[in-house]
Design an enzyme around this catalytic site. Sequence first.
Site, PDB file in Angstrom:
ATOM      1  NE  ARG A   8      41.783  39.501  32.684  1.00 42.10           N
ATOM      2  CZ  ARG A   8      40.505  39.707  32.393  1.00 42.10           C
ATOM      3  NH1 ARG A   8      39.898  40.791  32.793  1.00 42.10           N
ATOM      4  NH2 ARG A   8      39.830  38.806  31.695  1.00 42.10           N
ATOM      5  CG  ASP A  18      42.499  36.653  30.725  1.00 46.24           C
ATOM      6  OD1 ASP A  18      43.252  37.346  31.437  1.00 46.24           O
ATOM      7  OD2 ASP A  18      41.276  36.574  30.916  1.00 46.24           O
TER       8      ASP A  18
END
Length: 250
Positions: A176, A174
């Site tokens: 982000r 991930d």
Amino acid sequence: MKQALDSKVLSVLEDKIQLIKTEKGAIYLVGPIRLPVNLYGETVEFKWYCWLNCEEVTEDFERIIDKLSSVNLAEFQQSSVLVYGDFEYADDAIIRFHSICHTGDIFGSKRCDCGFQLKQSMKMITEHGNGALFYLANHEGRGIGLFSKAMAYVLQENGYDTVEANQGLGFVDDARNYDDAIQVLRAIRKKPVTLMTNNPKKLQALKNAGLEVSGRQPLWGDVSEYNEKYLQTKIQKSGHLEDEGTCPNE
Ligand SMILES: [Zn+2]
């Protein structure tokens, strides 16, 4: 030779642009803009803002507007936020930080639950009476981009789960980052927010960034044979919470 900006164009725009200083430079936020939206057959009026990251920090917005036609912004998708109701001052507001999903949001793909979450969060915001939906354009495929996501889907069709596929392509699971969205949120609201998410890491990321979060509202639904495995991986590997009655393992 480039023509000087029309003074009327500048005077119309400069009232609607806000400078937000950041560690890397600046965010220029434009809005609010009236945006009537077709939500499940009803016309709902949202206010829309869009933002742009720039290294240059200036309150002379003519300098920024002057650059727009030459910097190919269509090649680099920008993020935006839909606001509903008295978002700035209401005591309790609900928000969603929605990661862009070309296949789910636009095509209605059933391989994930993004399209459902997008529409459902807009509906929950209008039912609540105020809130904001941040649409984060650099979050495709948990931050790996659309082309890499297509490759990850090929791997998923060959037995990899979503986490293994991203890692197999050399990405962290991930990637982000919510910093810009948090800065924009701070510019348009000063009070705490309730976050719509199933992802405790997202909640923690926002708290770590100093955001006042008063609670979490789950957002499950649209479970089908096509995304059951994807949702299970979210729970088993990515730490997403199973909420009572809406568990995709059922
Ligand atoms: Zn998706």
